[in-house]
Write a protein that holds these residues in place. Structure first.
Motif, PDB file in Angstrom:
ATOM      1  N   ALA A  52       0.661  -1.488  -0.365  1.00  0.00           N
ATOM      2  CA  ALA A  52       0.147   0.292   0.183  1.00  0.00           C
ATOM      3  C   ALA A  52       1.326   1.756   0.167  1.00  0.00           C
ATOM      4  CB  ALA A  52      -0.467   0.022   1.232  1.00  0.00           C
ATOM      5  N   THR A  53       0.740   2.389  -0.968  1.00  0.00           N
ATOM      6  CA  THR A  53       1.476   3.321  -0.990  1.00  0.00           C
ATOM      7  C   THR A  53       0.714   4.419   0.619  1.00  0.00           C
ATOM      8  OG1 THR A  53       0.092   4.059  -2.560  1.00  0.00           O
ATOM      9  CG2 THR A  53       2.081   3.353  -3.723  1.00  0.00           C
ATOM     10  N   VAL A  54       1.492   5.246   0.916  1.00  0.00           N
ATOM     11  CA  VAL A  54       0.413   5.708   1.845  1.00  0.00           C
ATOM     12  C   VAL A  54       1.711   6.916   2.501  1.00  0.00           C
ATOM     13  CG1 VAL A  54      -0.540   3.784   3.355  1.00  0.00           C
ATOM     14  CG2 VAL A  54       2.127   4.414   3.893  1.00  0.00           C
ATOM     15  N   LEU A  55       0.835   8.158   3.277  1.00  0.00           N
ATOM     16  CA  LEU A  55       1.708   9.421   3.487  1.00  0.00           C
ATOM     17  C   LEU A  55       1.390   8.599   4.947  1.00  0.00           C
ATOM     18  CD1 LEU A  55      -0.478  11.783   2.326  1.00  0.00           C
ATOM     19  CD2 LEU A  55       2.019  11.218   1.289  1.00  0.00           C
ATOM     20  N   ASP A  56       2.198   8.183   5.613  1.00  0.00           N
ATOM     21  CA  ASP A  56       2.378   7.659   6.515  1.00  0.00           C
ATOM     22  C   ASP A  56       4.535   8.458   7.364  1.00  0.00           C
ATOM     23  OD1 ASP A  56       3.125   6.496   9.784  1.00  0.00           O
ATOM     24  OD2 ASP A  56       1.689   5.051   8.858  1.00  0.00           O
ATOM     25  N   PRO A  57       4.995   8.362   7.499  1.00  0.00           N
ATOM     26  CA  PRO A  57       6.130   8.190   7.947  1.00  0.00           C
ATOM     27  C   PRO A  57       7.021   7.584   9.014  1.00  0.00           C
ATOM     28  CG  PRO A  57       5.000  10.482   9.795  1.00  0.00           C
ATOM     29  CD  PRO A  57       4.262   9.497   8.409  1.00  0.00           C
ATOM     30  N   GLY A 117      -8.412   2.862   5.119  1.00  0.00           N
ATOM     31  CA  GLY A 117      -8.064   2.174   6.444  1.00  0.00           C
ATOM     32  C   GLY A 117      -7.913   0.452   5.783  1.00  0.00           C
ATOM     33  N   GLU A 118      -9.551  -0.008   5.498  1.00  0.00           N
ATOM     34  CA  GLU A 118      -9.252  -1.318   5.208  1.00  0.00           C
ATOM     35  C   GLU A 118      -8.762  -2.134   3.838  1.00  0.00           C
ATOM     36  OE1 GLU A 118     -13.063  -4.829   4.458  1.00  0.00           O
ATOM     37  OE2 GLU A 118     -13.354  -2.428   3.585  1.00  0.00           O
ATOM     38  N   GLU A 119      -8.487  -1.190   2.438  1.00  0.00           N
ATOM     39  CA  GLU A 119      -7.795  -1.511   1.515  1.00  0.00           C
ATOM     40  C   GLU A 119      -5.761  -1.675   2.420  1.00  0.00           C
ATOM     41  OE1 GLU A 119     -10.142   0.331  -1.500  1.00  0.00           O
ATOM     42  OE2 GLU A 119      -8.800   1.592  -1.237  1.00  0.00           O
ATOM     43  N   ILE A 120      -5.737  -1.094   3.565  1.00  0.00           N
ATOM     44  CA  ILE A 120      -4.177  -0.732   3.759  1.00  0.00           C
ATOM     45  C   ILE A 120      -4.003  -1.994   4.769  1.00  0.00           C
ATOM     46  CG2 ILE A 120      -2.990   0.975   5.411  1.00  0.00           C
ATOM     47  CD1 ILE A 120      -3.477   2.754   4.603  1.00  0.00           C
ATOM     48  N   ALA A 121      -4.617  -1.906   5.703  1.00  0.00           N
ATOM     49  CA  ALA A 121      -5.146  -3.341   6.218  1.00  0.00           C
ATOM     50  C   ALA A 121      -5.158  -4.705   5.758  1.00  0.00           C
ATOM     51  CB  ALA A 121      -6.456  -3.110   7.586  1.00  0.00           C
ATOM     52  N   ALA A 122      -5.552  -5.010   4.092  1.00  0.00           N
ATOM     53  CA  ALA A 122      -5.457  -6.033   3.656  1.00  0.00           C
ATOM     54  C   ALA A 122      -3.483  -6.522   3.425  1.00  0.00           C
ATOM     55  CB  ALA A 122      -6.396  -6.169   2.894  1.00  0.00           C
TER      56      ALA A 122
END
Length: 272
Positions: free
Chosen positions: A197-202, A229-234
């Motif tokens: 998952a591509t995210v904005l999270d340091p 959130g559900e997609e990231i968790a998957a």
């Protein structure tokens, strides 16, 4: 044998009804049709295995396109003044075509079970047609095997997407998911695909340190809100592009270009 041009002197002519500034949804309802704008895109449509219903050009452009239009495909020609009334001359520059979509494809049809190397681009909810067209072009350019679009993703065959894709959409296998989280699970279980998952999270894995396995999928989210959130968790892992000077994000297609370049050109296959 090339097609002979058929002169059109009015947009009221029923033979060119699909070009009368019809909305994309109307075209879809009238037989799952789409519009291709610009000579390069039209040439790629004609060279693909998609059905081309007709080609419509400004008369000065006939000589440059007639040789690639098959005899069974009607080639309509009109004055430049008349062609300016069709969608917008700046977009199609006097060459436009109408094509028919293919039947929807499933994951099983697109992904071979025994393929040793696999790169997929997963789109959670790309809301902008031009961004989606750019993602199609990037996916094709960096050698992705297929794209999986979430249930809330924009339609990739709207004319803006087709135009921005520069016709690469005619070669890129695309699956429209009805349940993206479930399909991410299928990719992991049935094909052994690792999904990032591509995210904005340091706290996420920095792109410079990220590696990839041979079967890999990169997931991109909505332009404003990212992946759910559900997609990231998957997904199996999270990766990020660090930002400076208070920048909160990049345009999704720019970010996709960076991620795809990194995972295909910098680290390559099997370096997880």
């Amino acid at each position: 044998m090339p097609s002979s041009p058929i002169h059109i002197d009015s947009l009221d002519d029923p033979r060119v009804r699909h070009y009368r500034k019809l909305k994309d949804k109307v075209l879809d309802r009238e037989g799952q049709l789409f519009i291709a704008e610009g000579e390069n895109v039209v040439r790629r449509l004609l060279a693909s295995d998609y059905q081309t219903l007709s080609v419509f050009v400004a008369e000065p452009r006939v000589a440059g396109i007639a040789d690639v239009v098959p005899a069974q495909v009607p080639l309509y020609a009109a004055s430049p003044a008349l062609m300016e009334q069709v969608i917008g001359f700046d977009f199609h520059t006097g060459v436009i075509a109408c094509g028919r979509r293919k039947p929807a494809m499933s994951l099983d049809q697109v992904i071979a079970k025994d393929k040793p190397n696999l790169l997929l681009v997963v789109c959670g909810e790309i809301a902008n047609a031009e961004n989606l067209g750019s993602l199609v072009r990037l996916s094709a350019g960096f050698g992705a095997d297929a794209m999986v679009l979430g249930e809330r993703c924009h339609d990739p065959f709207w004319r803006q997407s087709v135009r921005v894709s520069m016709g690469t959409i005619f070669k890129m296998p695309i699956v429209r998911s009805q349940n993206l989280v479930a399909d991410i699970g299928r990719l992991q279980r049935e094909w052994g695909v690792e999904v990032a998952a591509t995210v904005l999270d340091p706290a996420a894995e920095r792109i410079a340190e990220a590696r990839r396995p041979r079967k890999f999928a990169i997931a991109f989210g909505n332009e404003a809100h990212g992946l759910t959130g559900e997609e990231i968790a998957a997904c199996d892992r999270k990766v990020t592009i660090p930002m400076d000077l208070g920048t909160d994000s990049l345009n999704v297609s720019i970010a996709a270009g960076i991620f795809l370049y990194h995972f295909t050109q910098v680290v390559g296959l099997g370096k997880a």
